[in-house]
Write a protein that holds these residues in place. Structure first.
Motif, PDB file in Angstrom:
ATOM      1  N   ALA A 110       0.842  -1.196   0.000  1.00 53.01           N
ATOM      2  CA  ALA A 110       0.000   0.000   0.000  1.00 53.01           C
ATOM      3  C   ALA A 110       0.875   1.241   0.000  1.00 53.01           C
ATOM      4  CB  ALA A 110      -0.897  -0.002   1.225  1.00 53.01           C
ATOM      5  N   PHE A 111       0.430   2.283  -0.699  1.00 52.07           N
ATOM      6  CA  PHE A 111       1.096   3.575  -0.569  1.00 52.07           C
ATOM      7  C   PHE A 111       0.672   4.221   0.740  1.00 52.07           C
ATOM      8  CE2 PHE A 111       1.720   2.897  -5.076  1.00 52.07           C
ATOM      9  CZ  PHE A 111       3.008   3.416  -5.262  1.00 52.07           C
ATOM     10  N   ALA A 112       1.573   5.028   1.304  1.00 50.59           N
ATOM     11  CA  ALA A 112       1.332   5.565   2.640  1.00 50.59           C
ATOM     12  C   ALA A 112       0.193   6.588   2.662  1.00 50.59           C
ATOM     13  CB  ALA A 112       2.615   6.184   3.182  1.00 50.59           C
ATOM     14  N   ALA A 114      -3.263   8.550   1.175  1.00 54.06           N
ATOM     15  CA  ALA A 114      -4.461   8.294   0.386  1.00 54.06           C
ATOM     16  C   ALA A 114      -4.371   9.076  -0.922  1.00 54.06           C
ATOM     17  CB  ALA A 114      -5.693   8.711   1.168  1.00 54.06           C
TER      18      ALA A 114
ATOM     19  N   ASP B 160      -1.507  -0.425   7.843  1.00 57.06           N
ATOM     20  CA  ASP B 160      -0.863   0.173   6.671  1.00 57.06           C
ATOM     21  C   ASP B 160      -1.370  -0.393   5.358  1.00 57.06           C
ATOM     22  OD1 ASP B 160       0.555   1.663   8.428  1.00 57.06           O
ATOM     23  OD2 ASP B 160       2.399   0.480   8.295  1.00 57.06           O
ATOM     24  N   SER B 161      -1.604  -1.697   5.324  1.00 53.53           N
ATOM     25  CA  SER B 161      -2.023  -2.271   4.039  1.00 53.53           C
ATOM     26  C   SER B 161      -3.547  -2.343   3.935  1.00 53.53           C
ATOM     27  CB  SER B 161      -1.389  -3.653   3.846  1.00 53.53           C
ATOM     28  OG  SER B 161      -1.974  -4.568   4.724  1.00 53.53           O
ATOM     29  N   ARG B 162      -4.241  -1.817   4.951  1.00 53.97           N
ATOM     30  CA  ARG B 162      -5.726  -1.764   4.952  1.00 53.97           C
ATOM     31  C   ARG B 162      -6.345  -3.141   4.779  1.00 53.97           C
ATOM     32  NH1 ARG B 162      -3.691   2.627   5.054  1.00 53.97           N
ATOM     33  NH2 ARG B 162      -4.257   4.564   3.990  1.00 53.97           N
TER      34      ARG B 162
END
Lengths: 121, 413
Positions: A110-112, A114, B160-162
């Motif tokens: 994931a990117f930090a 949004a 962090d990775s939701r």
């Protein structure tokens, strides 16, 4: 929504013959078309071979330019997709398909920030 | 029960539920845990002097949620965007949880395949079981610092990775549920193998696993495998008192005093086995539970329906083929076709280094009168036995073999 990096790792210097690569590229095209249709694609492209990488290092006072790649090993980042998904499961659904399509190991991160937050278009 | 024991009991009972409900407000596992822990800290003081409220669980949830909301208000006042969003969500999350599935959502998060397998177990015990990091570290024989790091890394990854807080959709459910059940069964087995030892924290794992399985079985009544797992653990638990002999030595099934078996757990387990088998969607846990059920209804080892057990193992081997299933099947086969037939199966399994393989092989050789080879196998089994109880049992077998004349059966309890 969160943006995810879906990175493909490929063995260095191994180029599959056209009869293998052709169908894979076609499926990749279809994959990207589906991503676009779902409004989930941010960016997608493949990289040139890792042997063509150049590494830049700052050693305190000088900037050094050397032949790459930076990370040692026999597999390197071969290309990536940036997708938008509601959560990790959403990103994994895309990544799973990419793994099936390419047969390559895929890393999802994931990117930090949004989308639309500081520092992004 | 003195007041502080009562608070501890409420903590174990209500912690997981409270965290999962407050999580709806905070959307962040760390914040939810903090709020619940703070609420318990206040409760511990108040309840010790004033006694327990009528609904301690509800009291904790209300207090914890209030703390979380207060915290968001302070942050929102300082311009925190996420806190503002959290306060807006607040109205929704006040709605009562119609399906009572908050803990289940949390369990699916803790057992997400994207988390390291060891971290899943630890996290499930921590946030749902209300075990302390110290207890979990002691149960898994690692340092507290290692366990704390493992848990905090997993929590960061969830954030962090939701990783989403939800029960997976029906398409994904079978695969994801399998991962959840595997974690619960691993927790049980951790406790089971230590059961005969001395560590109280590890023995508590069995109870925790049963509790988690009850939650799953209650909240996903349409999934026969969750009933199967619960039944399997209940039937195994029913023999808890009979399994451990003098000095903590393991007593094998064949030699257990069956009057020590827990009737209540057996009848609950048997009812579950019947209920899930009737659905006709066989799975590995259901079959293993069915095998245990055959033992549970047998008046003695000799009067056990071994043919039925062999057939159930045949079915299990079709679903989950592998040498360990074959080994267990061979134990039953020895009762139907004799030790020679079983030995020829066992010899082809290539499980060298696995204590049960050496123990079973040793027993079959002993029954065939091949004493020297049997002695060698038992000696090997002693070397690789994973728990003190099993080691003690195997040692006594070895002792019997070395001293003249003995008759024993042998099977996994």
């Amino acid at each position: 929504m969160t943006q995810y990096l879906i990175a493909m790792y490929q063995p260095d210097g191994v180029v599959p013959p056209p009869e293998v690569l052709g169908p894979i590229m076609e499926k990749l095209e279809a994959f990207n078309a589906d991503l676009r249709a779902a409004d989930a694609l941010v960016f997608s492209n493949g990289l040139t071979d890792a042997a063509s990488a150049t590494v830049i290092r700052h050693n305190g006072h000088d900037v050094m330019v050397t032949d790459g790649p930076y990370a040692e090993g026999k597999e390197h980042l071969g290309g990536f997709e940036i997708v938008e998904a509601p959560d990790l499961d959403g990103a994994l659904t895309w990544a799973r398909r990419l793994a099936e399509t390419t047969g390559l190991p895929i890393e999802v991160r994931a990117f930090a920030e949004a989308p639309g937050a500081a520092g992004q278009a | 029960m003195n007041p502080s024991d009562a608070v501890t009991a409420v903590f174990r009972e209500e912690y997981g539920r409270a965290v999962s409900v407050v999580l709806r407000t905070t959307q962040d596992l760390g914040l939810a845990e903090e709020a619940v822990q703070e609420a318990f800290a206040v409760a511990a003081e108040r309840w010790t002097s004033e006694g327990l409220p009528e609904h301690p669980g509800a009291w904790i949830i209300t207090a914890a949620r209030r703390r979380a909301v207060d915290r968001f208000r302070r942050e929102a006042a300082r311009g925190g965007k996420e806190a503002e969003a959290a306060l807006l969500r607040q109205s929704d999350s006040e709605a009562p949880d119609a399906f009572g599935d908050d803990r289940l959502k949390l369990l699916f998060v803790c057992c997400h395949p994207a988390l390291a397998a060891q971290a899943r177990i630890a996290l499930a015990l921590k946030v749902l079981g209300g075990l302390t990091t110290t207890q979990i570290a002691s149960a898994f024989l690692v340092s507290e610092a290692t366990m704390a790091q493992r848990i905090s890394r997993a929590k960061s990854k969830i954030r962090d990775s939701r990783i989403p807080y939800r029960v997976p959709s029906s398409g994904e459910l079978p695969e994801r549920l399998a991962a959840v059940l595997a974690v619960v069964y691993l927790i049980y087995n951790e406790g089971y193998s230590a059961d005969l030892g001395t560590q109280a924290d590890r023995a508590g794992l069995c109870m925790e696993a049963v509790r988690l399985a009850r939650i799953i079985s209650k909240l996903l009544p349409d999934e026969p495998e969750s009933d199967g797992l619960l039944a399997l653990m209940l039937l195994s638990e029913s023999r808890h008192r009979a399994r451990s002999g003098p000095g903590g030595s393991l007593v094998p099934l064949a030699e257990q005093d069956r009057s020590k078996w827990d009737e209540a757990l057996i009848s609950e387990g048997l009812a579950l086995v019947q209920r899930c088998l009737r659905r006709g969607q066989l799975g590995p846990y259901q079959l293993q539970a069915a095998i245990q059920a055959v033992h549970s209804v047998a008046p003695s080892a000799a009067a056990t329906d071994w043919r039925r057990i062999v057939r159930l193992y045949d079915a299990l081997a079709t679903l989950t083929p592998g040498p360990v299933v074959e080994l267990n099947r061979a134990v039953a086969l020895a009762e139907v076709e004799g030790p020679a037939a079983a030995l020829s199966v066992v010899d082809g399994l290539g499980l060298t280094g696995y204590h049960a393989f050496h123990a079973v092989r040793g027993d079959l050789l002993r029954r065939l009168g091949r004493r020297d080879e049997a002695t060698e196998e038992y000696a090997e089994a002693v070397l690789v036995a994973p728990s003190p109880g099993e080691r003690a049992f195997l040692q006594s077998r070895l002792g019997d073999l070395r001293s003249p004349r003995s008759e024993h059966g042998n099977e996994r309890s």
